[in-house]
Motif scaffolding. Structure first.
Motif, short mmCIF file in Angstrom:
data_model
loop_
_atom_site.label_atom_id
_atom_site.label_comp_id
_atom_site.label_asym_id
_atom_site.label_seq_id
_atom_site.Cartn_x
_atom_site.Cartn_y
_atom_site.Cartn_z
N VAL A 131 -40.97 -17.82 79.85
CA VAL A 131 -40.33 -17.95 78.24
C VAL A 131 -40.84 -16.63 77.68
O VAL A 131 -40.18 -15.90 76.98
N LYS B 147 -39.91 -13.49 78.28
CA LYS B 147 -37.88 -12.68 77.69
C LYS B 147 -38.04 -12.84 75.99
O LYS B 147 -37.81 -11.88 75.03
N CYS B 148 -39.55 -12.89 75.15
CA CYS B 148 -38.73 -12.11 73.57
C CYS B 148 -40.01 -10.95 73.92
O CYS B 148 -40.90 -10.24 74.65
N GLU C 87 -44.01 -21.69 83.59
CA GLU C 87 -42.86 -22.21 83.20
C GLU C 87 -43.32 -21.57 81.49
O GLU C 87 -42.69 -21.03 81.13
#
Length: 74
Positions: free
Chosen positions: A29, A32-33, A25
């Protein structure tokens, strides 16, 4: 311009599959950074399969590197 490099440090003790789900998970995240990330998982001398699962995990995000540290005692 230099790409920023961040570290995420997470301790775990007898987490088993939960630690691997956390990594999956987190990678979704972080993928996408902007930036590079080193995720440091610190195994506090687990007595279950946590360490083996962490060591066998392969990151799926190109900007994420995994480092597993195994402590000798909790």
């Amino acid at each position: 311009m230099n790409t920023p490099h961040f570290a995420v440090i997470a301790p775990c003790f007898n987490e088993g599959g939960v630690a691997v789900r956390f990594l999956a998970e987190l990678e979704q995240v972080l993928a996408k950074c902007t930036g590079r990330f080193t995720v440091v998982m610190v195994d506090d001398s687990s007595t279950d399969d946590t360490l083996a699962l962490l060591r066998s995990h392969r990151t799926s995000a190109a900007n994420v590197e995994l480092c597993v540290i195994a402590l000798a005692y909790n």
